[in-house]
Write an enzyme that holds these catalytic residues in place. Sequence first.
Site, PDB file in Angstrom:
ATOM      1  N   LYS A  69     -12.127  29.099  79.535  1.00  0.00           N
ATOM      2  CA  LYS A  69     -11.742  27.961  80.387  1.00  0.00           C
ATOM      3  C   LYS A  69     -11.028  26.926  79.549  1.00  0.00           C
ATOM      4  O   LYS A  69     -11.620  26.290  78.689  1.00  0.00           O
ATOM      5  CB  LYS A  69     -12.975  27.343  81.038  1.00  0.00           C
ATOM      6  CG  LYS A  69     -12.679  26.126  81.905  1.00  0.00           C
ATOM      7  CD  LYS A  69     -11.932  26.511  83.163  1.00  0.00           C
ATOM      8  CE  LYS A  69     -11.761  25.304  84.076  1.00  0.00           C
ATOM      9  NZ  LYS A  69     -10.781  24.326  83.550  1.00  0.00           N
ATOM     10  N   ASP A  71      -8.849  23.375  79.120  1.00  0.00           N
ATOM     11  CA  ASP A  71      -9.044  22.054  79.715  1.00  0.00           C
ATOM     12  C   ASP A  71      -7.710  21.405  80.038  1.00  0.00           C
ATOM     13  O   ASP A  71      -7.011  20.908  79.147  1.00  0.00           O
ATOM     14  CB  ASP A  71      -9.843  21.179  78.737  1.00  0.00           C
ATOM     15  CG  ASP A  71     -10.489  20.009  79.449  1.00  0.00           C
ATOM     16  OD1 ASP A  71     -10.348  19.908  80.686  1.00  0.00           O
ATOM     17  OD2 ASP A  71     -11.138  19.185  78.780  1.00  0.00           O
TER      18      ASP A  71
END
Length: 312
Positions: A69, A71
Amino acid sequence: MARPPRKPREIRRSTDVEVERVVSRPVVARRADRRQPSLFDVEPQWIAPALPTLVRTPPSGPEWFHELKHDGYRMVSVIDREKVSMHTRRGRDWASRLPGIVADLDLRSAVIDGEAVMPGEDGISDFSLIHAALARGEALGAVLIAFDLMHLDGEDLRQTPLEERRAILQALLRRGQPLGVYFSEAIVGDGPAALRAACEIGLEGIVSKRRSSLYRSGKVDSWRKTKCTTTEQFAVIGAEPRWGAVRSLRLARLTGELVACGWAASGLSERAGGKLRIALDAGRPVVAEIEHRGFMPTGELRHPVVRSWHAG
């Protein structure tokens, strides 16, 4: 399309743990339907993105794979007859703010789901960099981490299993080799190991997805997000006032002598800020419990959130 001059830093992808890469079954990419005059029956429209469910522990097993993931800002890129629009989670078109990515999405007709990010000096995506650049008007150094494909050349792929959609997307990007668009690689099997790897290199966490899942807008259980966070106590050594309250706190690590480690404002309500102002004005020592995602190379906290505080 003209490409603006830029030199994007390389996105860091490596980890220090052994993980099995997803090996998809052979997929034959569909032929482009050149008879299709337009992607949609009307002007290019925004497709609301699929949103992962936040969980504490990532799933494991061969039916799941896990993506790192990064950012940044979620973007649904719509390319229709080579015209590009880039939509936020709420549907706003930010194409004019991301001209580098737009120039690299040199396709005829597609809808791509991904994350627009800007890497810092350590190669890790840094939300503060892209946020500041977008606040100034445009983020020339931004790149797109592409992880899903909803449409291609007039064909709606949302009813196609995720593993096949990703294989088509990977082949599409490999063929075009765009400079500012990266394919989001995935690892299969052990979710906790993937999460540890993401946390060790300073990423936000992972998103675990069922390999057979179809694309559904809105929150879905077949996509699960797990965050890298740590909660610990820090000394408050300064504050930024706002009216009768405190807007943000300057923090220091409680390791022998106090070592400054940045500021925290998120999570600080107006009511709590007012009480903090009274305690600090009275000269009372204040310790704050902060949730964060590790430390940046500068020694400052990554994404600190104030969870609680107490005064001596």
